[in-house]
Design a protein around this motif. Sequence first.
Motif, PDB file in Angstrom:
ATOM      1  N   LYS A 164     -21.517  13.818  21.577  1.00 53.19           N
ATOM      2  CA  LYS A 164     -20.689  14.673  20.713  1.00 53.19           C
ATOM      3  C   LYS A 164     -21.364  16.023  20.506  1.00 53.19           C
ATOM      4  CE  LYS A 164     -19.928  10.954  17.897  1.00 53.19           C
ATOM      5  NZ  LYS A 164     -19.785  10.356  16.590  1.00 53.19           N
ATOM      6  N   MET A 165     -22.699  16.007  20.407  1.00 54.92           N
ATOM      7  CA  MET A 165     -23.427  17.271  20.240  1.00 54.92           C
ATOM      8  C   MET A 165     -23.280  18.146  21.483  1.00 54.92           C
ATOM      9  SD  MET A 165     -26.956  15.921  18.486  1.00 54.92           S
ATOM     10  CE  MET A 165     -27.761  17.455  18.798  1.00 54.92           C
ATOM     11  N   VAL A 166     -23.415  17.541  22.643  1.00 54.52           N
ATOM     12  CA  VAL A 166     -23.300  18.300  23.895  1.00 54.52           C
ATOM     13  C   VAL A 166     -21.875  18.834  24.049  1.00 54.52           C
ATOM     14  CG1 VAL A 166     -23.417  18.137  26.406  1.00 54.52           C
ATOM     15  CG2 VAL A 166     -25.173  17.061  25.012  1.00 54.52           C
ATOM     16  N   ALA A 167     -20.879  17.986  23.752  1.00 53.06           N
ATOM     17  CA  ALA A 167     -19.486  18.441  23.856  1.00 53.06           C
ATOM     18  C   ALA A 167     -19.203  19.549  22.851  1.00 53.06           C
ATOM     19  CB  ALA A 167     -18.542  17.263  23.631  1.00 53.06           C
ATOM     20  N   GLY A 168     -19.748  19.431  21.641  1.00 54.43           N
ATOM     21  CA  GLY A 168     -19.560  20.483  20.635  1.00 54.43           C
ATOM     22  C   GLY A 168     -20.205  21.791  21.057  1.00 54.43           C
ATOM     23  N   ALA A 169     -21.413  21.702  21.636  1.00 53.55           N
ATOM     24  CA  ALA A 169     -22.096  22.911  22.102  1.00 53.55           C
ATOM     25  C   ALA A 169     -21.324  23.565  23.243  1.00 53.55           C
ATOM     26  CB  ALA A 169     -23.512  22.568  22.545  1.00 53.55           C
ATOM     27  N   MET A 170     -20.765  22.751  24.135  1.00 54.26           N
ATOM     28  CA  MET A 170     -20.000  23.306  25.246  1.00 54.26           C
ATOM     29  C   MET A 170     -18.694  23.931  24.765  1.00 54.26           C
ATOM     30  SD  MET A 170     -20.790  20.472  28.151  1.00 54.26           S
ATOM     31  CE  MET A 170     -20.059  21.362  29.503  1.00 54.26           C
ATOM     32  N   ALA A 171     -18.033  23.282  23.801  1.00 58.04           N
ATOM     33  CA  ALA A 171     -16.800  23.861  23.251  1.00 58.04           C
ATOM     34  C   ALA A 171     -17.098  25.152  22.497  1.00 58.04           C
ATOM     35  CB  ALA A 171     -16.115  22.853  22.340  1.00 58.04           C
ATOM     36  N   GLY A 172     -18.175  25.161  21.731  1.00 59.24           N
ATOM     37  CA  GLY A 172     -18.565  26.384  21.032  1.00 59.24           C
ATOM     38  C   GLY A 172     -18.912  27.504  21.989  1.00 59.24           C
ATOM     39  N   GLY A 173     -19.566  27.160  23.097  1.00 59.63           N
ATOM     40  CA  GLY A 173     -19.886  28.166  24.103  1.00 59.63           C
ATOM     41  C   GLY A 173     -18.647  28.733  24.760  1.00 59.63           C
ATOM     42  N   ALA A 174     -17.657  27.868  24.995  1.00 52.97           N
ATOM     43  CA  ALA A 174     -16.400  28.356  25.595  1.00 52.97           C
ATOM     44  C   ALA A 174     -15.675  29.305  24.648  1.00 52.97           C
ATOM     45  CB  ALA A 174     -15.510  27.172  25.953  1.00 52.97           C
ATOM     46  N   VAL A 175     -15.664  28.968  23.362  1.00 57.49           N
ATOM     47  CA  VAL A 175     -15.004  29.849  22.387  1.00 57.49           C
ATOM     48  C   VAL A 175     -15.768  31.165  22.265  1.00 57.49           C
ATOM     49  CG1 VAL A 175     -14.461  30.111  19.940  1.00 57.49           C
ATOM     50  CG2 VAL A 175     -13.902  27.991  21.108  1.00 57.49           C
TER      51      VAL A 175
END
Length: 93
Positions: free
Chosen positions: A70-81
């Motif tokens: 979940k942390m990795v997915a959150g970091a990737m989603a935040g990076g995309a935004v």
Amino acid sequence: MSTILCALHETVLAQVGNPTPEAPPLADKLLQIGRYFTWLVQLSGITAITYGGGRFAWEKWNGGSLQSPKMVAGAMAGGAVATSAGTIMNSVI
């Protein structure tokens, strides 16, 4: 009536001219702050993904509950935004 409009055009509106665009004061400093902020966002994203990957390996090795994906997915989603923020703002404006 058209003579009044023609006279108004010749006296007032013809003096306005075509202004040339120029950068506002301190625009170079604002652009530099924007570049620093972009660099900081990229660095924090790389750090978050690296930390999440290390924690994922640690949780997998210890057999604990897996919360790091979940942390990795959150970091990737935040990076995309964060990466698309400039594009989003350009399309809005």
